[in-house]
Design an enzyme around this catalytic site. Structure first.
Site, short mmCIF file in Angstrom:
data_model
loop_
_atom_site.label_atom_id
_atom_site.label_comp_id
_atom_site.label_asym_id
_atom_site.label_seq_id
_atom_site.Cartn_x
_atom_site.Cartn_y
_atom_site.Cartn_z
N TYR A 85 6.51 -15.09 -2.28
CA TYR A 85 7.97 -15.00 -1.92
C TYR A 85 8.31 -13.70 -1.33
O TYR A 85 9.00 -13.76 -0.22
CB TYR A 85 8.79 -15.34 -3.11
CG TYR A 85 10.10 -15.22 -3.06
CD1 TYR A 85 10.93 -16.43 -2.18
CD2 TYR A 85 10.86 -14.48 -3.49
CE1 TYR A 85 12.27 -16.19 -2.26
CE2 TYR A 85 12.21 -14.37 -3.62
CZ TYR A 85 13.01 -15.28 -2.94
OH TYR A 85 14.28 -15.11 -2.53
N LYS A 90 -7.20 -2.12 -1.72
CA LYS A 90 -7.40 -1.60 -3.01
C LYS A 90 -7.29 -2.77 -3.95
O LYS A 90 -7.88 -2.92 -4.86
CB LYS A 90 -6.43 -0.46 -3.19
CG LYS A 90 -6.69 0.11 -4.71
CD LYS A 90 -5.80 1.34 -4.91
CE LYS A 90 -5.93 1.86 -6.25
NZ LYS A 90 -5.15 2.96 -6.60
N ARG A 105 2.34 8.24 1.73
CA ARG A 105 3.13 7.20 1.09
C ARG A 105 4.28 7.56 0.38
O ARG A 105 5.28 7.16 0.20
CB ARG A 105 1.88 6.46 0.59
CG ARG A 105 0.93 5.61 1.20
CD ARG A 105 -0.46 5.24 0.63
NE ARG A 105 -0.11 4.54 -0.59
CZ ARG A 105 0.28 3.14 -0.55
NH1 ARG A 105 0.31 2.62 0.65
NH2 ARG A 105 0.41 2.43 -1.55
N HIS A 126 2.14 -2.47 -3.44
CA HIS A 126 2.33 -2.46 -4.60
C HIS A 126 2.77 -4.15 -5.36
O HIS A 126 3.97 -4.30 -5.42
CB HIS A 126 3.22 -1.54 -5.31
CG HIS A 126 2.80 -0.19 -5.10
ND1 HIS A 126 3.66 0.80 -5.35
CD2 HIS A 126 1.63 0.35 -4.71
CE1 HIS A 126 3.04 2.20 -5.02
NE2 HIS A 126 1.82 1.61 -4.62
N ARG A 164 -3.02 2.97 2.88
CA ARG A 164 -3.90 4.12 2.31
C ARG A 164 -4.89 4.52 3.29
O ARG A 164 -5.23 3.67 4.25
CB ARG A 164 -4.58 3.60 0.93
CG ARG A 164 -3.47 3.27 -0.08
CD ARG A 164 -4.24 2.42 -1.15
NE ARG A 164 -3.40 1.83 -2.17
CZ ARG A 164 -2.81 0.65 -2.25
NH1 ARG A 164 -2.93 -0.06 -1.38
NH2 ARG A 164 -2.14 0.55 -3.43
N HIS A 207 -2.76 10.67 0.60
CA HIS A 207 -1.97 9.84 -0.04
C HIS A 207 -0.71 10.35 -0.23
O HIS A 207 0.36 9.36 -0.79
CB HIS A 207 -2.77 9.47 -1.32
CG HIS A 207 -2.91 10.60 -2.30
ND1 HIS A 207 -3.94 11.50 -2.26
CD2 HIS A 207 -2.23 11.37 -3.16
CE1 HIS A 207 -3.87 12.29 -3.07
NE2 HIS A 207 -2.82 12.36 -3.72
#
Length: 398
Positions: free
Chosen positions: A367, A268, A334, A357, A241, A331
């Protein structure tokens, strides 16, 4: 017999002080020098007392009687009139001296140590440009909902509803601080909550391959200063970002391991994030470092090198390159990378992890971090090579 205004006016001074009685303790005291003062005599807690109700004739007989009645009500409650006058005077002085500006500065100094650099700059800018010019010199008691609403509407009219909403929130915070420090009794900003509606959230626009090729060709021509051009390229290559890049520190980059470890405080989602660096990203970072002047920040501002470039800098460059008008912003890099990577068959889980995310399940998130690092490194190197191919460059050996 009650005193008349004529008798009060004609009362002559004598060698000693004397008093002319009215009723219910009110009297006119006449001094040897001719000065005349209203006095209210009363008993409270078993002791005789006297309270001054003003000078005659500036305080008329009718006004003196009104003050006497006000005093009698207080006395009935066990309150000395002079103590109530002193209390009101003190409150008036405190209220008069408590202008909004100094309280706002106190609030900022008290709260800002717990904020991020970006949020701190955001609040400071709104204080200096929006709030203090309008409210700074006003006593807090004189500020009501109309004054605050005027500020919000002015900001909203120029097309910045989110800024207006934040400004209301910060003004409210200042008033709550004033209440906690006993300098205000209410928060008028609460009455205008909801007066400005947040604009519709616009999702990031992804560029087509043709548009991306065009943009890459425009960066060296219209992308602004060289550091701005490099910062734009870094966003493209890393998928971070804009705010995460602006907060970037050189101490977070390991050139040997080819990884950028972004601490949770800069993210974020407030989670640590590791970004594998392609050879293209390394090339960009190495050149960027020559512009930082040995400072801590990766992308320092031109005018204020101890602060990062402004959040509007790259969007301004995009506008010059033909991507303005809200059609595309930082943005969107992305979204572009994600769309193209999905089209070319890269796994969605790896793409989502690269976009930070993160799953809310901490075990699964940990993991995924370990599982997809190797795949993400390969994916970003492919992405770097893909970008180079669009610019007609041969992918560097890696």
């Amino acid at each position: 017999m009650p005193l008349s205004d004529t008798k009060a006016r004609k009362a002559k001074p004598r060698e000693k002080i004397y008093r002319l009685a009215d009723a219910h303790g009110l009297c006119l005291e006449v001094k040897p020098n001719g000065a005349k003062y209203w006095r209210v005599r009363y008993r409270l807690h078993g002791k005789a007392n006297m309270w001054g109700a003003g000078e005659y004739p500036s305080t008329s007989l009718a006004e003196a009687r009104e003050k006497r009645e006000w005093a009698r009500k207080l006395i009935a409650q066990g309150i000395h009139p002079r103590e109530e006058v002193a209390r009101q005077s003190r409150e008036e002085r405190i209220s008069r001296d408590n202008t909004f500006g100094p309280i706002a500065e106190e609030w900022f100094s008290d709260r800002s140590p717990g904020w991020s650099d970006y949020y701190c700059d955001q609040v400071r800018g709104s204080l200096d440009n929006e709030i203090l010019p309008a409210l700074g010199k006003l006593p807090v008691r004189d500020i009501g909902a109309p004054e605050i609403l005027e500020i919000l509407q002015r900001i909203d009219k120029r097309g910045a509803p989110t800024v207006a909403i934040n400004v209301r929130m910060w003004i409210s915070g200042i008033f709550r601080y004033a209440i906690l420090t006993l300098r205000a009794k209410e928060d008028p900003a609460e009455y205008v909550k909801g007066a400005v509606k947040r604009g519709e959230v616009k999702h990031a626009v992804a560029l087509t391959e043709k548009q991306l090729r065009f943009l890459l060709g425009q960066i060296p021509i219209y992308g602004g200063y060289r550091l701005t051009q490099l910062a734009t390229e870094l966003l493209i290559f890393t998928m971070v970002r804009g705010i995460e890049m602006r907060r970037g520190r050189w101490s977070e980059v390991d050139f040997n391991a080819k990884i950028w470890r972004i601490p949770r405080g800069s993210m974020k989602r407030k989670r640590d994030h590791a970004v594998p660096l392609s050879s293209q990203a390394i090339r960009v970072l190495e050149e960027m470092k020559t512009y930082s002047g040995g400072r801590e920040l990766m992308v320092p501002g031109m005018k204020h090198p101890n602060k990062p470039i402004n959040h509007t800098t790259i969007n301004g460059a995009l506008t010059r390159m033909g991507f303005g008008g809200g059609a595309f912003a930082t943005h969107g890099f992305r979204a572009t990378a994600s769309t193209i990577m999905n089209e070319y068959g890269w796994r969605e889980d790896a793409i989502e992890r690269q976009l930070a995310h993160v799953s809310t399940n901490k075990t699964r998130a940990s993991y995924n971090h370990a599982k997809y690092m190797k795949e993400r490194r390969e994916m970003l190197q492919w992405w770097g090579d893909y970008i180079d191919s669009l610019r007609g460059q041969d992918a560097e050996a890696h």
